[in-house]
Design an enzyme around this catalytic site. Structure first.
Site, PDB file in Angstrom:
ATOM      1  CB  SER A  71       3.866  -2.440  -1.327  1.00  0.00           C
ATOM      2  OG  SER A  71       3.785  -1.356  -0.434  1.00  0.00           O
ATOM      3  CG  ASP A 109       3.258  -1.148   3.901  1.00  0.00           C
ATOM      4  OD1 ASP A 109       4.068  -1.380   4.821  1.00  0.00           O
ATOM      5  OD2 ASP A 109       3.620  -0.820   2.761  1.00  0.00           O
ATOM      6  CG  ASP A 139       6.361  -3.990   2.049  1.00  0.00           C
ATOM      7  OD1 ASP A 139       5.369  -3.268   2.255  1.00  0.00           O
ATOM      8  OD2 ASP A 139       7.340  -3.630   1.368  1.00  0.00           O
ATOM      9  CG  ASP A 193       7.697  -0.415   2.532  1.00  0.00           C
ATOM     10  OD1 ASP A 193       6.477  -0.478   2.775  1.00  0.00           O
ATOM     11  OD2 ASP A 193       8.170  -0.483   1.374  1.00  0.00           O
TER      12      ASP A 193
END
Length: 580
Positions: free
Chosen positions: A147, A306, A308, A310
């Site tokens: 993340s 961010d 990734d 999400d």
């Protein structure tokens, strides 16, 4: 010889140890504290997966700890799911160091069991992995990501066949399978070329992307004619060196947002995240370059995701012409109101809004005003995904879900937070309010005027290593075992202990059962619509404390929050000064 020394000796003497890990291990030989931290325990596999610093050791992310986790997953799936080998597992990865390598290692382990894997041919955002599980009807999904953690981290998240992060019960069962592998260095793997030749490893191109975008086209709340129009909203977008660039740009384009300007320096998938202190849109520094570009072109909104893809951060211009970064609670409340005001009232009775227990109560106030029921879950979007899954049997309708840490979900075709959906819906919402002659900040002010000035904050303290973990445990124990009568001069009215699942009313002593799973968290409900919640982070070596107030004006709320924040900081400092 201590346990960590035994672990180190085993790795150091392993003849076939990966060469790069061997070099790193050799460089640590004179640093006993580094060796102890790398071997004193196994990398924690929590309710969603595992995350840690890259490097050699059982307490690090490396090819061997990944192999061990996936070896356990393979056995778990074969024992608990049907048609596992043919349905297979889908794997995605982001832009971090070793992400693609770990994805391939996972496929190589699954190949030994004859389980097919579908691996994306390049970086993809987490919500696409969630969608892919459902689209391909696989038995599970694996996302290689850490993340928004610093560059030295990576991680592995496991998704169930519903496309949501595995539930606590599933995680507990899976962990028992993982623990059956006693030696992570001896896990068998099928070589990549052999897996490909046997059709046990197949590469995914743009098929899933196109299917996802097809579903994304239906989330708009605009009429057909308006949807097809070019929209006069100036947007700046930065993926912060991550994986969301392609999907968000294509999503905005298909919704006819053509005036999109990208922070070119941050488009490149860079595992060092070299242009920011942290690739976290929750932190204002991540928007510096976007703000510079926004000022040059006079942008209406700034969007940042961010690594990734999400989480979404959003900034809008205030009255002084400067960009104001919305909190996750503020953007979530705005999106919720936008979705509800553009939904058919016929569905309100059966519709559900889902948020976490540390997310703003403004969300509930907004939902209540439309006659929509709010469901609270534990912290973490996995619990929101789990609740949406249950609607398949209850007949309830998911309408919107969000959490304070910049996670939002508009449509349930994905079962995790989705910055792609959120980015497109935020652009549409900005367009709608611009047509009404308002900015998003003005629309937010209207919500405060109508429902109350809900303001929240969150602070965290980083406590690394073995000693840090001990300190975190001691702080949590102190809060649970020592009666807290008041905080910042405000009386404690209720205490919610999520470890014992008890809610204690301090005025009459009444004890109620908390209808949520057990969690290492404690929440204090104070007088005057104020609350405080303390919990360890599930993904970082931190203890977090959240707080929320509701005043009669923004000035009143900010004053109350400042007092509360100061009191909590002083209490934490006092606790940390006591040696453990």
């Amino acid at each position: 010889m201590s346990t960590w020394e035994q672990g180190y000796k085993k790795w150091d003497s392993f003849q076939d140890l990966d060469e790069s890990l061997k070099l790193q291990l050799d460089s640590m030989k004179e640093e006993k504290h580094l060796l102890e931290d790398a071997f004193y325990k196994e990398l924690t596999f929590g309710t969603g997966g595992m995350r840690g610093v890259l490097g050699p050791g059982t307490n690090r992310m490396n090819k061997y700890t990944v192999r061990k986790a996936v070896n356990g997953l393979a056995s778990y799936l074969l024992d608990n799911r049907v048609n596992v080998r043919d349905r297979g597992v889908v794997i995605a990865y982001d832009s971090r160091y070793m992400s693609k390598e770990f994805a391939i290692e996972a496929a190589k382990v699954l190949g030994v069991y004859g389980i097919k894997t579908h691996v994306f041919d390049s970086i993809r955002p987490t919500p696409l992995l969630s969608f892919a599980v459902r689209y391909l009807s696989t038995t599970a999904g694996i996302m290689i990501t850490a993340s928004h953690n610093p560059p030295e981290y990576n991680g592995l998240k496991v998704y169930n066949e519903n496309g949501s992060q595995i539930t606590p019960d599933e995680a507990e069962q899976l962990l028992s399978y993982i623990n059956q592998t006693k030696d992570e260095l001896q896990v068998s793997v099928l070589e990549k070329t052999e897996a490909e030749e046997k059709a046990l490893l197949s590469w995914i191109g743009d098929e899933i992307d196109n299917a996802y975008l097809g579903r994304l086209s239906y989330i708009s709340r605009l009429g057909t004619d308006t949807l097809e129009m070019e929209k006069d909203v100036k947007i700046v977008f930065t993926p912060l060196h991550g994986s969301s660039y392609d999907l968000i740009m294509r999503g905005l384009k298909q919704h006819h947002f053509s005036n999109v300007h990208v922070v070119e320096e941050q488009v490149k998938a860079d595992p060092e995240f070299s242009t920011v202190e942290s690739p976290n849109p929750e932190e204002h520094q991540a928007f510096h370059m976007a703000m510079d570009l926004g000022e040059k072109i006079d942008a209406d909104i700034l969007l940042g995701t961010d690594p990734d893809g999400d989480r979404l951060g959003v900034a809008v211009k205030n009255k002084t012409g400067n960009y104001h970064v919305l909190t996750g609670n503020q953007l979530g409340s705005l999106l919720l109101d936008y979705v509800l005001r553009h939904s058919n009232p016929v569905i309100y009775q059966n519709a559900r809004m889902i948020k976490t227990v540390v997310t703003t109560e403004l969300g509930k106030a907004i939902a209540d005003s439309y006659g929509v029921k709010t469901i609270d879950t534990l912290t973490g979007f996995k619990y929101i995904g789990e609740k949406i899954n249950s609607f398949d049997s209850t007949g309830e309708t998911f309408l919107f879900g969000f959490e304070e840490s910049y996670g939002y979900l508009v449509s349930g075709y994905v079962r995790d937070k989705d910055a792609v959906q959120a980015a497109v819906m935020t652009a549409e919402m900005a367009y709608f309010w611009k047509q009404q002659g308002k900015t998003l900040l003005e629309a937010l002010h209207d919500l405060y005027e109508k429902h109350g000035y809900y303001v929240e904050g969150m602070s965290s303290i980083e406590l690394k290593g073995k000693n840090g973990m001990t300190q975190i445990e001691k702080i949590m124990d102190d809060y649970r075992e020592t009666p807290v009568v008041e905080i910042a001069g405000m009386n404690v009215e209720k205490v919610e202990n999520y470890l014992t699942r008890q809610r204690i009313n301090k005025t009459d002593g009444k004890v109620e059962r908390i209808q949520l799973p057990k969690e290492n968290m404690i929440k204090f409900m104070l007088e005057d619509n104020t609350w405080v919640c303390i919990r360890p982070s599930g993904t970082e070596p931190k203890i977090k404390y959240y707080y929320g107030v509701c005043g009669i004006s923004m000035k009143d709320s900010e004053s109350k929050l400042s007092v509360l924040e100061k009191a909590m900081a002083e209490r934490m400092e006092e606790m940390l000064s006591i040696k453990v």
